[in-house]
Each structure stands twice: as C-alpha cells, then as structure tokens.
Design an enzyme around this catalytic site. Structure first.
Site, mmCIF file in Angstrom:
data_model
loop_
_atom_site.group_PDB
_atom_site.id
_atom_site.type_symbol
_atom_site.label_atom_id
_atom_site.label_comp_id
_atom_site.label_asym_id
_atom_site.label_seq_id
_atom_site.Cartn_x
_atom_site.Cartn_y
_atom_site.Cartn_z
ATOM 1 N N GLU A 1 -6.078 8.576 7.904
ATOM 2 C CA GLU A 1 -6.611 8.155 6.603
ATOM 3 C C GLU A 1 -8.009 8.697 6.361
ATOM 4 O O GLU A 1 -8.366 8.985 5.218
ATOM 5 C CB GLU A 1 -6.600 6.626 6.510
ATOM 6 C CG GLU A 1 -5.187 6.057 6.414
ATOM 7 C CD GLU A 1 -5.176 4.619 5.959
ATOM 8 O OE1 GLU A 1 -4.696 3.770 6.714
ATOM 9 O OE2 GLU A 1 -5.647 4.350 4.845
ATOM 10 N N ASN B 1 0.183 -1.215 5.269
ATOM 11 C CA ASN B 1 1.122 -0.473 6.127
ATOM 12 C C ASN B 1 0.508 -0.549 7.525
ATOM 13 O O ASN B 1 -0.473 0.156 7.792
ATOM 14 C CB ASN B 1 1.213 1.007 5.743
ATOM 15 C CG ASN B 1 1.877 1.315 4.408
ATOM 16 O OD1 ASN B 1 2.358 2.408 4.202
ATOM 17 N ND2 ASN B 1 1.867 0.386 3.470
ATOM 18 N N GLU C 1 0.857 -1.193 0.000
ATOM 19 C CA GLU C 1 0.000 0.000 0.000
ATOM 20 C C GLU C 1 0.891 1.241 0.000
ATOM 21 O O GLU C 1 1.977 1.230 0.605
ATOM 22 C CB GLU C 1 -0.847 -0.017 1.286
ATOM 23 C CG GLU C 1 -1.649 1.224 1.569
ATOM 24 C CD GLU C 1 -2.291 1.200 2.965
ATOM 25 O OE1 GLU C 1 -1.744 0.559 3.885
ATOM 26 O OE2 GLU C 1 -3.364 1.828 3.108
ATOM 27 N N CYS D 1 -4.951 -2.948 2.850
ATOM 28 C CA CYS D 1 -4.683 -2.846 4.274
ATOM 29 C C CYS D 1 -5.874 -3.115 5.187
ATOM 30 O O CYS D 1 -6.246 -4.256 5.372
ATOM 31 C CB CYS D 1 -4.050 -1.489 4.589
ATOM 32 S SG CYS D 1 -3.098 -1.569 6.096
HETATM 33 N N1 ING Z 1 -3.352 0.283 8.601
HETATM 34 C C1 ING Z 1 -3.790 -0.498 9.681
HETATM 35 C C2 ING Z 1 -4.417 -1.837 9.291
HETATM 36 O O1 ING Z 1 -5.611 -2.001 9.185
HETATM 37 C C3 ING Z 1 -4.789 -0.605 11.868
HETATM 38 C C4 ING Z 1 -4.642 0.249 10.636
HETATM 39 C C5 ING Z 1 -3.675 -0.996 12.586
HETATM 40 C C6 ING Z 1 -6.030 -1.028 12.250
HETATM 41 C C7 ING Z 1 -3.816 -1.835 13.706
HETATM 42 C C8 ING Z 1 -6.189 -1.861 13.366
HETATM 43 C C9 ING Z 1 -5.083 -2.259 14.093
HETATM 44 O O2 ING Z 1 -3.617 -2.758 9.132
HETATM 45 C C10 ING Z 1 -3.975 0.690 7.459
HETATM 46 N N2 ING Z 1 -3.229 1.450 6.633
HETATM 47 O O3 ING Z 1 -5.133 0.391 7.189
#
Ligand code: ING
Length: 310
Positions: free
Chosen positions: A143, A196, A47, A171
């Site tokens: 985001e 990411n 991503e 992601c």
């Molecule tokens: N990053 C993360 C993901 O869904 C996240 C956001 C991190 C959500 C940890 C929940 C827990 O992997 C992106 N860019 O969506």
C-alpha cells in the site's frame, strides 16, 4: 427522541484477480438488494470493493496496475450501483482505488446518499505495509507503493447524511486512536470502516491468532471513546491463496457489538442504529470540552515516533 438509521454491513467474500469489475458489481448489487429487503437506509461495502486486494502483489506493468484503479466515479462499471441505490432510496459507502487526472493514486471511500449524490469522500491516511518488493514475504503488502497519503487539509473530515454526522475510515486507520478522535472532535455519530485484513502478518506471525480480537478491540474502543456508532465491513475469506478475516460487525457507542458476520463470504448483517444513543457518551463521560486537557497532549502531534527517556 430517536434518529434511527437502519444500517447494513455488506461483507464480501474473495474476489479473484481476473474477476471483472462488472461481475463484482453484480455481487454488490445482490447484497444491496438484500439490504433493501431488510429495510436498510444505507449499505456499507468493504475497502477496495471493486477488485481483488492487489497490493498483495509486486506489479511492475503500469497498465496492469492502472486496471485496478478508477479514474472516474461513477464509472460505467459502477453506475449500476448508483442507479439501483437511487431506485431503492438507499445510501451506500464504497471503497475503491482512485487514479486522479493529475496521476495521484489514493485508497478512497465515498458516501453516497439516498438520492445517489456523493456527499462525502475520504482518502486513506494510514497506509500499512511497505514500498519496495520484499521477496522474503509469502505475499506483499504494497500500500505504501500503490497509494499516497492525502494532503493534511483533506484527512479525517465528517459529512452530513441520514440526518446525522458521518465519517469514514479505511482499514489500517481503525488501529490508530487518533483517527477516531479527530472525527470525534467534529461530533461524528456513525463511522463506516471497510477493511481487507490478511490473517497472517509476515513480520509478526505471533499476532495472527489475535486478528479477530484486535479487529473488534480497536473498533469497539474507537466507538466507545468517541461516543459513535462504528460499522466495520470485511473483504473476507481465502483470496488468491491469502486468507483474510471476516468479522464484519456493527458496534454501538457503548462499545458493544450488536451485529456480527458469521461467515467468511458475501453476507449482510444489519442493525437499527439510533444516532441519539451517542448523546449520553458525548454529554457525560466523553464530554470533550469538559474533560479533555489538550495542553498535556502536545507529543501526540509534535512527535511521529518514540523519544525514549535519557
Ligand atoms: N490491512 C491491514 C489492516 O490494518 C494489517 C494491514 C494487517 C496491519 C494485520 C496489521 C496487522 O487491517 C489494510 N488494508 O490496512
């Protein structure tokens, strides 16, 4: 009968905020050439592969923010990727930030086939994080501020590539079963997912130690429950002081992980993905037409949040 696609996952290590897109493309080209040396038909990049993960900062200067987006694809900085791929006869999947001529901003992924044509494009549906600057956080996850949710007619669509039916998620999409199922209902056989993922999630630090487990859990489930191959590709490592998981992997329709990254840096992993291995799952245990009962699933699209019992 077999329809083998030799797939490479190109995990990318940290990208510093000041790193130029041209310098990043040089790293991506090196990974593409390594994938070619290993006989790959397609290489999947993470991503937002062209820049650092900029949603970790509250950026008020529009010009600085715009720098992280692409207003054309291919662009002068990314044209070398298309040229090299066409020369090698290899497809690639690339995640980047899109700024449209109308001023819309999306977190997108494209699938380029071995002729160098963009055959499929996807705009990220599930935007995690928050919209406002939340100063209590050690780093932001903006985001919801920097990207829009695409129109509902765009959403989760499949494309044709490498003699199969392909799809892309980005992601956070990989954490939501609906993402895979909408693609599964279109017969998807290979899903490419760039991500990411910071290890630390400020609202729920107790989840941090599960980050790698959750990463494989959701993609393995999505692969098995929809009879499809899944390729998950990380931007990994300690990027601008925020450690992110690696764990890039290639997962068979059985749900088993057949290849896994071992580092938190630039790394190629590969697998020979036989798209016909999807058949036994699609024809039997997950024969959707034979076994699903959508008349009992109304709440899945009728509701957004939970409605508790009286
Ligand atoms: N990053 C993360 C993901 O869904 C996240 C956001 C991190 C959500 C940890 C929940 C827990 O992997 C992106 N860019 O969506």
């Amino acid at each position: 009968m077999s329809r083998i696609v030799n797939v490479a996952a190109a995990q990318v290590g940290p990208i510093a905020r000041q790193t130029s897109k041209a310098a990043v493309v040089e790293r991506l080209l090196a990974l593409m050439r390594e994938a070619d040396r290993r006989g790959s038909d397609v290489v999947v990049f993470p991503e937002l592969a062209l820049t650092t993960f900029f949603p970790r900062w509250y950026i008020q200067d529009d010009e600085e923010l715009d720098h992280f987006y692409e207003s054309e694809m291919p662009s002068p900085e990314t044209q070398p990727l298309f040229d090299e791929a066409a020369k090698l006869g290899m497809g690639f999947v690339l995640g980047y930030a899109e700024l449209t001529p109308e001023g819309h901003r999306y977190n997108v992924s494209i699938w380029v086939d071995e002729t160098g044509e963009i055959v499929h494009k996807y705009r990220k549906v599930h935007l995690p994080g928050h919209h406002e600057h939340e100063t209590w956080r050690p780093f932001q996850h903006l985001e919801k501020r920097y990207f829009e949710v695409p129109e509902s007619h765009e959403g989760f669509r499949v494309g044709k590539a490498h003699n199969g039916i392909v799809g892309m998620l980005i992601c956070n999409d990989r954490r939501w079963p609906e993402s895979y199922r909408v693609l599964g209902l279109q017969g998807v056989e290979l899903i490419a997912i760039g991500y990411n993922t910071p290890i630390h999630n400020p609202p729920s630090p107790e989840h941090d130690r599960h980050s790698w487990f959750h990463n494989e859990l959701v993609m393995s489930a999505g692969a098995y429950q929809n009879g499809t191959w899944v390729v998950g590709v990380a931007r990994a490592g300690d990027e601008e002081g925020v450690p992110m998981i690696g764990g890039s992997c290639i997962i068979a329709p059985s749900g088993e992980v057949v290849a896994r990254a071992r580092t938190e840096g630039d790394e190629i992993i590969t697998a020979a993905c036989d798209l016909d291995d999807t058949r036994s799952y699609k024809d039997w245990v997950f024969n959707f037409d034979a076994h699903r009962v959508p008349q009992h699933y109304d709440s899945i699209t009728a509701q957004r949040g939970v409605i508790l019992p009286d």
